[in-house]
Design a protein around this motif. Sequence first.
Motif, PDB file in Angstrom:
ATOM      1  N   ALA A  42       0.814  -1.216   0.000  1.00  0.00           N
ATOM      2  CA  ALA A  42       0.000   0.000   0.000  1.00  0.00           C
ATOM      3  C   ALA A  42       0.843   1.261   0.000  1.00  0.00           C
ATOM      4  CB  ALA A  42      -0.925   0.009   1.215  1.00  0.00           C
ATOM      5  N   ILE A  43       1.950   1.252   0.755  1.00  0.00           N
ATOM      6  CA  ILE A  43       2.818   2.424   0.863  1.00  0.00           C
ATOM      7  C   ILE A  43       4.047   2.207  -0.011  1.00  0.00           C
ATOM      8  CG2 ILE A  43       4.293   3.753   2.428  1.00  0.00           C
ATOM      9  CD1 ILE A  43       2.218   3.345   4.590  1.00  0.00           C
ATOM     10  N   VAL A  44       4.326   3.198  -0.841  1.00  0.00           N
ATOM     11  CA  VAL A  44       5.466   3.133  -1.762  1.00  0.00           C
ATOM     12  C   VAL A  44       6.336   4.372  -1.537  1.00  0.00           C
ATOM     13  CG1 VAL A  44       4.200   1.772  -3.462  1.00  0.00           C
ATOM     14  CG2 VAL A  44       4.161   4.269  -3.622  1.00  0.00           C
ATOM     15  N   ALA A  45       7.551   4.317  -2.079  1.00  0.00           N
ATOM     16  CA  ALA A  45       8.489   5.449  -1.960  1.00  0.00           C
ATOM     17  C   ALA A  45       8.658   5.882  -0.516  1.00  0.00           C
ATOM     18  CB  ALA A  45       8.019   6.624  -2.825  1.00  0.00           C
ATOM     19  N   LEU A  46       8.783   4.917   0.384  1.00  0.00           N
ATOM     20  CA  LEU A  46       8.958   5.219   1.804  1.00  0.00           C
ATOM     21  C   LEU A  46      10.312   5.885   2.053  1.00  0.00           C
ATOM     22  CD1 LEU A  46       7.703   4.805   4.684  1.00  0.00           C
ATOM     23  CD2 LEU A  46       9.026   2.666   4.790  1.00  0.00           C
ATOM     24  N   ARG A  47      10.312   6.965   2.799  1.00  0.00           N
ATOM     25  CA  ARG A  47      11.560   7.674   3.118  1.00  0.00           C
ATOM     26  C   ARG A  47      12.420   6.850   4.079  1.00  0.00           C
ATOM     27  NH1 ARG A  47       9.562  13.108   5.578  1.00  0.00           N
ATOM     28  NH2 ARG A  47      11.820  13.405   5.888  1.00  0.00           N
TER      29      ARG A  47
ATOM     30  N   ILE B 199       5.629  10.591   5.075  1.00  0.00           N
ATOM     31  CA  ILE B 199       6.591   9.488   5.134  1.00  0.00           C
ATOM     32  C   ILE B 199       6.840   8.837   3.776  1.00  0.00           C
ATOM     33  CG2 ILE B 199       5.976   9.002   7.545  1.00  0.00           C
ATOM     34  CD1 ILE B 199       4.419   6.538   6.525  1.00  0.00           C
ATOM     35  N   GLY B 200       5.961   9.065   2.822  1.00  0.00           N
ATOM     36  CA  GLY B 200       6.090   8.425   1.512  1.00  0.00           C
ATOM     37  C   GLY B 200       4.826   8.658   0.724  1.00  0.00           C
ATOM     38  N   LYS B 201       4.512   7.747  -0.190  1.00  0.00           N
ATOM     39  CA  LYS B 201       3.337   7.859  -1.041  1.00  0.00           C
ATOM     40  C   LYS B 201       2.462   6.608  -0.866  1.00  0.00           C
ATOM     41  CE  LYS B 201       3.286  11.052  -3.457  1.00  0.00           C
ATOM     42  NZ  LYS B 201       3.887  11.459  -4.739  1.00  0.00           N
ATOM     43  N   THR B 202       1.208   6.718  -1.300  1.00  0.00           N
ATOM     44  CA  THR B 202       0.347   5.535  -1.348  1.00  0.00           C
ATOM     45  C   THR B 202       0.126   5.159  -2.804  1.00  0.00           C
ATOM     46  OG1 THR B 202      -1.643   6.933  -1.195  1.00  0.00           O
ATOM     47  CG2 THR B 202      -0.779   5.970   0.845  1.00  0.00           C
ATOM     48  N   ASN B 203       0.010   3.875  -3.038  1.00  0.00           N
ATOM     49  CA  ASN B 203      -0.011   3.341  -4.397  1.00  0.00           C
ATOM     50  C   ASN B 203      -1.325   3.659  -5.108  1.00  0.00           C
ATOM     51  OD1 ASN B 203       1.305   2.005  -6.480  1.00  0.00           O
ATOM     52  ND2 ASN B 203       0.616  -0.022  -5.856  1.00  0.00           N
TER      53      ASN B 203
ATOM     54  N   ARG C 109      14.368   5.404   7.237  1.00  0.00           N
ATOM     55  CA  ARG C 109      13.970   5.360   8.645  1.00  0.00           C
ATOM     56  C   ARG C 109      14.655   6.449   9.462  1.00  0.00           C
ATOM     57  NH1 ARG C 109      11.962   1.315  12.033  1.00  0.00           N
ATOM     58  NH2 ARG C 109      12.526   1.580  14.223  1.00  0.00           N
ATOM     59  N   ALA C 110      15.960   6.601   9.305  1.00  0.00           N
ATOM     60  CA  ALA C 110      16.693   7.586  10.106  1.00  0.00           C
ATOM     61  C   ALA C 110      16.176   8.999   9.850  1.00  0.00           C
ATOM     62  CB  ALA C 110      18.188   7.500   9.807  1.00  0.00           C
ATOM     63  N   GLU C 111      15.855   9.276   8.605  1.00  0.00           N
ATOM     64  CA  GLU C 111      15.339  10.596   8.223  1.00  0.00           C
ATOM     65  C   GLU C 111      13.987  10.856   8.881  1.00  0.00           C
ATOM     66  OE1 GLU C 111      13.897  12.055   3.954  1.00  0.00           O
ATOM     67  OE2 GLU C 111      16.045  11.554   3.989  1.00  0.00           O
ATOM     68  N   LEU C 112      13.137   9.854   8.890  1.00  0.00           N
ATOM     69  CA  LEU C 112      11.811  10.013   9.476  1.00  0.00           C
ATOM     70  C   LEU C 112      11.879  10.154  10.987  1.00  0.00           C
ATOM     71  CD1 LEU C 112       9.862   7.419   7.298  1.00  0.00           C
ATOM     72  CD2 LEU C 112       9.603   9.916   7.263  1.00  0.00           C
ATOM     73  N   LEU C 113      12.742   9.377  11.626  1.00  0.00           N
ATOM     74  CA  LEU C 113      12.874   9.493  13.080  1.00  0.00           C
ATOM     75  C   LEU C 113      13.450  10.848  13.468  1.00  0.00           C
ATOM     76  CD1 LEU C 113      14.109   5.893  13.986  1.00  0.00           C
ATOM     77  CD2 LEU C 113      11.853   6.908  14.451  1.00  0.00           C
ATOM     78  N   ALA C 114      14.361  11.355  12.666  1.00  0.00           N
ATOM     79  CA  ALA C 114      14.912  12.688  12.951  1.00  0.00           C
ATOM     80  C   ALA C 114      13.826  13.747  12.830  1.00  0.00           C
ATOM     81  CB  ALA C 114      16.069  12.987  11.999  1.00  0.00           C
ATOM     82  N   GLU C 115      12.939  13.615  11.837  1.00  0.00           N
ATOM     83  CA  GLU C 115      11.850  14.583  11.705  1.00  0.00           C
ATOM     84  C   GLU C 115      10.867  14.462  12.861  1.00  0.00           C
ATOM     85  OE1 GLU C 115       8.649  16.201   8.388  1.00  0.00           O
ATOM     86  OE2 GLU C 115      10.281  14.870   7.772  1.00  0.00           O
ATOM     87  N   ALA C 116      10.633  13.244  13.322  1.00  0.00           N
ATOM     88  CA  ALA C 116       9.773  13.061  14.492  1.00  0.00           C
ATOM     89  C   ALA C 116      10.391  13.704  15.724  1.00  0.00           C
ATOM     90  CB  ALA C 116       9.531  11.568  14.723  1.00  0.00           C
ATOM     91  N   ASP C 117      11.687  13.565  15.889  1.00  0.00           N
ATOM     92  CA  ASP C 117      12.365  14.214  17.027  1.00  0.00           C
ATOM     93  C   ASP C 117      12.221  15.731  16.955  1.00  0.00           C
ATOM     94  OD1 ASP C 117      13.196  11.805  18.116  1.00  0.00           O
ATOM     95  OD2 ASP C 117      15.162  11.847  17.141  1.00  0.00           O
ATOM     96  N   ARG C 118      12.310  16.288  15.763  1.00  0.00           N
ATOM     97  CA  ARG C 118      12.128  17.742  15.616  1.00  0.00           C
ATOM     98  C   ARG C 118      10.704  18.141  15.981  1.00  0.00           C
ATOM     99  NH1 ARG C 118      15.441  16.789  11.089  1.00  0.00           N
ATOM    100  NH2 ARG C 118      13.673  16.779   9.636  1.00  0.00           N
ATOM    101  N   ALA C 119       9.741  17.302  15.628  1.00  0.00           N
ATOM    102  CA  ALA C 119       8.352  17.595  15.999  1.00  0.00           C
ATOM    103  C   ALA C 119       8.183  17.594  17.511  1.00  0.00           C
ATOM    104  CB  ALA C 119       7.420  16.570  15.354  1.00  0.00           C
TER     105      ALA C 119
END
Length: 470
Positions: free
Chosen positions: A42-47, A116-120, A49-59
């Motif tokens: 269902a989810i494609v072009a997922l970013r 986090i990415g795109k949906t198909n 993991r490290a990048e997403l966790l860093a953005e979550a930390d900024r949030a």
Amino acid sequence: MNILDIGALAQSEALANGSLTARALMEATLERIDAVNGDVNAIVALRPRAELLAEADRADATPRVGWLHGIPIAIKDLSDAEGLPTAKGSPLFAGTIAQKDSVFVARIRAAGAIIIGKTNTPEFGLGSHTFNPVYGPTRNPYDHRRSAGGSSGGAAAALATGMLSIADGSDMMGSLRNPAGWNNVYGMRPSWGTVPAEPEGDMFLHQLSMAGPMARCPRDLAALLDTMTGEDPKQPLGLSPAPSLPEMDTPSPTRRIGWLGDWGGAFTYADGIEDVSKAALDQLVALGHQVTAVPAPFDADAMWDSWTTLRSFAVAAGLGALYRDPESRDKLKPAAQWEIERGLGFTGQEVQQASLTRSDWYRRVTALFDEVDVLVLPSAQLWPFDVDQVHPTQIAGRDMDTYHRWMQVVVPAGLVGLPVVNIPAGFGAEGLPAGLQMIGPRGSDTALLQLAQQWHAATQWPQMRPPPLA
């Protein structure tokens, strides 16, 4: 309850009061994706993991900017999210990186969501079955051998499995309604003009498609709808309706519901579709609403001719340049080539006649809403079909003469831009979900959401029967 199984507003409240962190939510989301996305795709072009966790930390480290602050979301791969690929399911655009956000995506991002990415989606969104040569097929979470529907099939399957708590979709020919019904979630096609398209190309003629929200409960639909809606000063024909979410605690009054059935025999249904639909109507009666059968209010063949003309006309306008180039033409799927060839062949008078038919239907349905408040039809005419099938060629023995005839049931609302909420309606004999289209007059978006919320409080189908995750 697992934090992934609650709604987006509930996640937002937990993030706001400090009982949940964006990092914890992101970690749980990525773990769920790792566990189930390989099965449903269902989810494609997922970013990364490290990048997403860093953005979550900024949030977590910054003040909240909106109700979506820190909530993961993936954008349907027909729209742009800056820095992510927009393949549109086509090898012609695979790897093309978006340089900016689409208008409504920018609004979602501004409300604090972490993309986090795109949906198909199917190639260019054509065909209500999500498969394409770039990412492959999206499978139904309730039976991996079956289609998830489309074109918002990736979004619907991601919601059903808890990989997302909220999602965007778009709908020309049932693309928010069919996959929502087939995945036991809610999907809303808003009134024309409420969610702006892109200020590119023609902005007047082609008013068939609408973006809208998808969720596991109507309150979340309302919240995301409020984020997506509002006029874009760069575009004409927009609307800025009053917010829906503040009205969601107002009880839905008794509604006069008109059941359109099979439209006088024009719509063929697979065995069990009408049974599930009528059982849901009985539940609406039990909730205090009045349900009456409505005879076919308009010529279905005339409506179909109008729809297919205007749809092909719009597709040819959007994809005609790709068709004219012999190198790219061969990379278009057959349905796209067929639509473009038809659209390029119409005379101006043929398009005008199609629009006159559309106008006649709008006048008729507007008068019909003096007699009923809501019209109801199934969200699809059959159950999820084999994922390896390109499109259904028959329903109950009746041949389908085009790749999309099996979705004719969504045309009455889509042709004239009426708001529609898909509600989960129950399950068939094989354990597959079905949905109902609740159709209202233009501008009745909030009233439909209130009715859907009452339905949800009584049934809670997405929570009562989620798909197995292993």
